[in-house]
Design an enzyme around this catalytic site. Structure first.
Site, PDB file in Angstrom:
ATOM      1  N   LYS A   1       0.845  -1.205   0.000  1.00 42.77           N
ATOM      2  CA  LYS A   1       0.000   0.000   0.000  1.00 42.77           C
ATOM      3  C   LYS A   1       0.879   1.253   0.000  1.00 42.77           C
ATOM      4  O   LYS A   1       2.074   1.184   0.263  1.00 42.77           O
ATOM      5  CB  LYS A   1      -0.919   0.004   1.224  1.00 42.77           C
ATOM      6  CG  LYS A   1      -1.753  -1.261   1.412  1.00 42.77           C
ATOM      7  CD  LYS A   1      -2.802  -1.496   0.334  1.00 42.77           C
ATOM      8  CE  LYS A   1      -3.683  -2.672   0.744  1.00 42.77           C
ATOM      9  NZ  LYS A   1      -4.606  -3.119  -0.275  1.00 42.77           N
TER      10      LYS A   1
HETATM   11  C1  LIG Z   1      -5.707  -4.138   0.515  1.00 41.02           C
HETATM   12  C2  LIG Z   1      -7.151  -3.754   0.572  1.00 41.02           C
HETATM   13  C3  LIG Z   1      -7.998  -4.157   1.615  1.00 41.02           C
HETATM   14  C4  LIG Z   1      -7.611  -5.197   2.611  1.00 41.02           C
HETATM   15  O1  LIG Z   1      -6.550  -4.922   3.415  1.00 41.02           O
HETATM   16  P1  LIG Z   1      -5.762  -6.125   4.144  1.00 41.02           P
HETATM   17  O2  LIG Z   1      -4.835  -5.405   5.041  1.00 41.02           O
HETATM   18  O3  LIG Z   1      -5.090  -6.917   3.079  1.00 41.02           O
HETATM   19  O4  LIG Z   1      -6.779  -6.910   4.883  1.00 41.02           O
HETATM   20  C5  LIG Z   1      -9.280  -3.663   1.651  1.00 41.02           C
HETATM   21  N1  LIG Z   1      -9.741  -2.839   0.707  1.00 41.02           N
HETATM   22  C6  LIG Z   1      -8.985  -2.459  -0.344  1.00 41.02           C
HETATM   23  C7  LIG Z   1      -9.569  -1.538  -1.359  1.00 41.02           C
HETATM   24  C8  LIG Z   1      -7.670  -2.908  -0.444  1.00 41.02           C
HETATM   25  O5  LIG Z   1      -6.919  -2.525  -1.484  1.00 41.02           O
END
Ligand SMILES: *Cc1c(COP(=O)(O)O)cnc(C)c1O
Length: 366
Positions: free
Chosen positions: A189
């Site tokens: 992210k």
């Molecule tokens: C990555 C992501 C999530 C989930 O996050 P995790 O930490 O992997 O559980 C939720 N929503 C979106 C849009 C994402 O890109």
């Protein structure tokens, strides 16, 4: 030398953050305290302030953040929650855990975000308990337009900001608009930990208090349980310290991501490829996604040129196995169309100018 440009390159990111991360980890090692401690408290304060929100509550990952955040807004078994179907099943995972019922809205073809018109129609029909807005690919939705529809109906809006850390409109950042918001700090992210991590952000004292209970056995105080449906979803001190060490660089990284996206949008000229518009501060370019009528062939061409690509996301949520049959006669034409056409190009701060040029040239010469 053969070129290989991955869809991500966390090794480069690790090199550029090495010193700060080591210092953070050392601090935690020396502290003798490893879960929900001073680093978590400090991150909660710093990240809430970054978002322009009153509260941040650290949790174990972004999916838990959606689930616990929605539970804190009184979403429960049987609640009807509006969401999009093009965002990777994350919200659906949370809704399934709660036993809530998804109501799918189509998306806008250019922004790929929830269609405001379709949301308006769904809200007008009534019976909706909450709306989840996913700021997909790093593009902050027009929250004023959303809230103009939901507020008169008294429906709370939850923002999924897992791809939109730092995106802003009129000086307000993602996560500061809705009743509550979720963030993921998954390593890829825009702000990433070295493992799983997440957070719920909210302006409301009461919502923050509820999420604090839900992330730790439902405790009101130690060993005294108040909230049902709680769990263990805590943030590690090491991850909190690492995130704190990276947070001061987030704005610069987002600026670099936006710069790369702008180059793609202005320099890619191919009659069969359509690029997103050039956006401003509302876009933090988590993913740069083009659309193309022959994705397979373009992917193969780019792969031969040493360029990694991906598809975010190939299968609309209502076509995923657990939901097959439940939405058989459901038609979301734009979601369907995009699922066959979209293609993600490499877009991360450590990408080098010559690599970006190589990607642009390769597409233009396809
Ligand atoms: C990555 C992501 C999530 C989930 O996050 P995790 O930490 O992997 O559980 C939720 N929503 C979106 C849009 C994402 O890109």
């Amino acid at each position: 030398m053969t070129i290989h440009i991955g869809i991500n390159n966390l090794r480069r990111h690790a090199e550029s953050t090495n010193a700060a991360v080591r210092e953070a980890v050392d601090r935690v090692l020396g502290s003798g305290w490893y879960i929900l401690g001073r680093e978590n408290d400090a991150l909660e304060e710093e990240f809430a302030s970054f978002c322009g929100a009153n509260h941040c509550v650290g949790v174990a990952n972004g999916t838990d953040a959606i689930e616990l955040g929605l539970r804190a807004l009184s979403v429960e078994r049987g609640s009807r929650v509006v969401t999009v179907a093009n965002a990777g099943y994350y919200t659906l995972t949370a809704l399934s855990a709660i036993g809530a019922v998804p109501v799918f809205a189509d998306v806008d073809e250019t922004s790929r975000l929830m269609s405001i018109d379709h949301l308006g129609e769904i809200i007008a029909q009534g019976g909706i308990d909450a709306v989840v807005i996913t700021h997909l690919f790093g593009l902050l939705h027009d929250m004023d337009a959303i809230l103009r529809i939901t507020e008169p109906a008294g429906v709370p809006v939850f923002e999924d900001c897992a791809q939109a850390h730092g995106a802003s409109r009129t000086g307000r950042r993602a996560g500061s608009f809705g009743a509550a918001a979720s963030f993921s700090f998954y390593p890829t992210k825009n702000l990433g930990a070295l493992g799983d991590a997440g957070a719920v952000v909210t302006q409301s004292d009461d919502t923050a208090r509820k999420v604090r209970q839900l992330r730790q056995y439902g405790w009101k105080s130690k060993y005294e349980v108040e909230s049902p449906h709680a769990r263990n979803s805590r943030l590690d001190e090491i991850q909190a310290a690492i995130l704190r060490s990276k947070l001061p660089s987030l704005n610069d990284w987002n600026t670099r991501r936006r710069e790369i996206a702008t180059r793609y949008s202005t320099e890619i000229h191919h009659p069969r490829v359509s690029c997103p518009p050039v956006y401003g501060e509302e876009y933090v370019a988590h993913l740069y996604v083009i659309a193309c009528d022959d994705r397979q062939s373009l992917r193969a061409h780019l792969s031969a040129m040493g360029i990694g690509t991906d598809v975010h996301y190939p299968i609309p949520d209502y076509r995923q196995l657990p939901l097959v049959g439940s939405f058989a006669d459901f038609a979301l034409p734009v979601t369907e169309k995009l699922a066959h056409r979209i293609l993600t190009l490499p877009c991360y701060p450590e990408l080098q100018d010559e690599e970006i040029s190589h990607i642009i040239d390769s597409i233009n010469r396809w």
